[in-house]
Motif scaffolding. Structure first.
Motif, mmCIF file in Angstrom:
data_model
loop_
_atom_site.group_PDB
_atom_site.id
_atom_site.type_symbol
_atom_site.label_atom_id
_atom_site.label_comp_id
_atom_site.label_asym_id
_atom_site.label_seq_id
_atom_site.Cartn_x
_atom_site.Cartn_y
_atom_site.Cartn_z
ATOM 1 N N SER A 56 0.971 -1.121 0.002
ATOM 2 C CA SER A 56 0.024 -0.016 0.060
ATOM 3 C C SER A 56 0.812 1.492 -0.103
ATOM 4 O O SER A 56 1.902 1.357 0.545
ATOM 5 C CB SER A 56 -0.735 0.046 1.126
ATOM 6 N N ARG A 79 -4.770 7.375 -1.321
ATOM 7 C CA ARG A 79 -4.160 5.935 -0.999
ATOM 8 C C ARG A 79 -4.664 4.859 -1.939
ATOM 9 O O ARG A 79 -5.601 5.130 -2.710
ATOM 10 C CB ARG A 79 -4.993 5.619 0.432
ATOM 11 N N SER A 81 -3.807 0.605 -2.639
ATOM 12 C CA SER A 81 -3.418 -0.554 -2.124
ATOM 13 C C SER A 81 -3.725 -1.947 -2.898
ATOM 14 O O SER A 81 -4.658 -1.975 -3.766
ATOM 15 C CB SER A 81 -3.783 -1.080 -0.812
ATOM 16 N N ASN A 133 -7.550 -1.427 -4.061
ATOM 17 C CA ASN A 133 -8.394 -0.560 -3.700
ATOM 18 C C ASN A 133 -7.739 0.962 -3.730
ATOM 19 O O ASN A 133 -6.672 1.171 -3.708
ATOM 20 C CB ASN A 133 -8.347 -0.712 -2.063
ATOM 21 N N GLY A 135 -8.555 5.202 -2.667
ATOM 22 C CA GLY A 135 -9.242 5.681 -1.638
ATOM 23 C C GLY A 135 -8.579 7.168 -1.653
ATOM 24 O O GLY A 135 -7.579 7.393 -1.690
ATOM 25 N N ASP A 137 -9.112 10.745 1.138
ATOM 26 C CA ASP A 137 -9.575 11.314 2.695
ATOM 27 C C ASP A 137 -9.399 12.763 2.215
ATOM 28 O O ASP A 137 -8.527 13.328 1.909
ATOM 29 C CB ASP A 137 -8.409 10.782 3.575
ATOM 30 N N SER A 148 -14.310 10.348 3.419
ATOM 31 C CA SER A 148 -13.458 9.277 2.492
ATOM 32 C C SER A 148 -14.456 8.603 1.481
ATOM 33 O O SER A 148 -15.490 8.288 1.590
ATOM 34 C CB SER A 148 -12.733 8.496 3.243
ATOM 35 N N GLU A 150 -13.723 5.226 -1.326
ATOM 36 C CA GLU A 150 -13.171 3.984 -1.677
ATOM 37 C C GLU A 150 -13.668 3.435 -2.899
ATOM 38 O O GLU A 150 -15.217 3.220 -2.901
ATOM 39 C CB GLU A 150 -13.221 3.231 -0.605
ATOM 40 N N TYR A 152 -12.985 -0.028 -4.935
ATOM 41 C CA TYR A 152 -12.467 -1.457 -4.991
ATOM 42 C C TYR A 152 -12.736 -2.277 -5.951
ATOM 43 O O TYR A 152 -14.068 -2.398 -6.502
ATOM 44 C CB TYR A 152 -12.532 -1.996 -3.475
ATOM 45 N N ILE A 186 -18.248 0.895 -4.402
ATOM 46 C CA ILE A 186 -17.757 2.292 -3.854
ATOM 47 C C ILE A 186 -18.240 2.148 -2.521
ATOM 48 O O ILE A 186 -19.463 1.863 -2.120
ATOM 49 C CB ILE A 186 -18.262 3.335 -4.755
ATOM 50 N N GLU A 187 -17.535 2.784 -1.489
ATOM 51 C CA GLU A 187 -18.136 3.112 -0.250
ATOM 52 C C GLU A 187 -17.688 4.428 0.118
ATOM 53 O O GLU A 187 -16.559 5.311 -0.197
ATOM 54 C CB GLU A 187 -17.180 2.303 0.694
ATOM 55 N N SER A 208 -22.674 2.526 0.705
ATOM 56 C CA SER A 208 -21.932 1.471 0.062
ATOM 57 C C SER A 208 -22.735 0.903 -1.222
ATOM 58 O O SER A 208 -24.024 0.448 -1.009
ATOM 59 C CB SER A 208 -21.767 0.328 1.228
#
Length: 325
Positions: A56, A79, A81, A133, A135, A137, A148, A150, A152, A186-187, A208
């Motif tokens: 990550s 971010r 990962s 992933n 992301g 923030d 945030s 995310e 994935y 997506i979150e 989510s």
């Protein structure tokens, strides 16, 4: 007086090794690498060990010089990962042949006996999921508003499933590694400090959305189908896991004339449901069963509000799910 009783005992063991390397440059650039080696007693003699690496990276964009003019942005971090995880959630001794009681009559006497109750699979191994992933923030207005997002994408392979086998083997199913499945979604999380004085009010919101799809099954990609209570559940390539599978009802027959004019079973009478002729052959048969729904929701969401005043607090939560049948 003890008239009957039984006892069971089982055990399992897990042995893990983990190594982690972390790097931080100027408190703006972050890198982490991890590798795990896990051994599990539940798997076959040939495949008890699994290797699970991950990496990550993070970039604290808000601390860069070119962000100095944007005073209202307090935190901005990117971010990314990628990693592999393993699943070992199967019954103990799932890879070996077990014995079960099976009494038999010899002459005029009932005797205790044993039978083989499951098929051994010495090649049974870890189910693995590869996940990417991305992301972001964000914190603005002295972090009065933060959140945030995310994105994935995960690919699960060697899924641990009980797969139907020919009855000629003496069994109806076998635990094996089979197929591939994808999840992507997506979150979103948002937190706000609506008031920050003696009376504090905060709001937290989350959303989510996940999309599930089966990419591969066993030989010939044959669908997996079973009955859960009275509901037939079917998993097939190109569809989400565990679709509900059955007939589509198009109302109720009101009179004999409607029965005669519409495809029906031989025993159908007025008052029975109309079953849709899905394949258009003019008859109602098992071939007219089709996908009629799935319990996976289109999205889920929730919101919590918290109020605090002089040592007293009050909160309430709303949560919802949309789209699951």
């Amino acid at each position: 007086t003890v008239t009957a009783g039984n006892t069971t005992a089982s055990e399992w063991s897990l042995l893990s090794y983990i190594a982690r390397l972390q790097y931080n440059f100027n408190n703006r650039y972050f890198l982490t690498g991890t590798i795990r080696r896990d051994g599990m007693s539940r798997f076959g003699d040939n495949n008890k060990w699994g290797y699970f690496p991950s990496v990550s990276a993070g970039w604290l964009i808000s601390d860069e010089a070119f962000m100095s003019s944007l005073k209202n942005i307090n935190n901005l971090k990117l971010r990314v990962s990628y990693g592999v995880t393993g699943n070992n959630q199967i019954p103990n001794y799932g890879a070996v042949s077990l014995l079960a009681a099976s009494n038999y009559v010899y002459g005029s006497t009932m005797n205790n006996g044993l039978r083989v109750s499951s098929i051994a699979n010495p090649n049974l191994k870890w189910e693995k999921t590869n996940m990417f992933n991305l992301g972001l923030d964000v914190g603005i207005l002295n972090n009065r508003i933060s959140g945030s997002v995310e994105f994935y994408n995960s690919l699960t392979r060697d899924m641990l499933l009980f797969v139907p086998v020919p009855d000629i083997t003496g069994f109806s199913s076998q635990l094996t590694n089979i197929g591939k499945m994808r999840n992507r979604g997506i979150e979103l999380n948002i937190s706000t400090k609506n008031t920050v004085g003696e009376f504090k009010w905060t709001t937290d919101f989350n959303f989510s959305r996940n999309r599930n799809k089966v990419l591969q099954l066993g030989p010939g990609n044959a669908p997996i189908q079973y009955v859960d209570n009275v509901v037939t559940v079917r998993t097939e390539v190109g569809q989400p896991v565990s679709n509900f599978y059955g007939y589509i009802f198009d109302g109720v027959f009101k009179n004999q004339a409607e029965v005669d004019a519409y495809p029906h079973h031989a025993s159908t009478t007025p008052g029975d449901p109309k079953v849709r002729d899905v394949n258009g052959d003019g008859k109602i048969t098992d071939a007219d069963r089709t996908i009629i729904g799935n319990n996976q929701p289109d999205f889920i969401a929730g919101m919590t509000n918290t109020f605090t005043y002089k040592g007293f607090d009050f909160s309430f939560m709303l949560q919802g799910s949309y789209g699951g049948e």
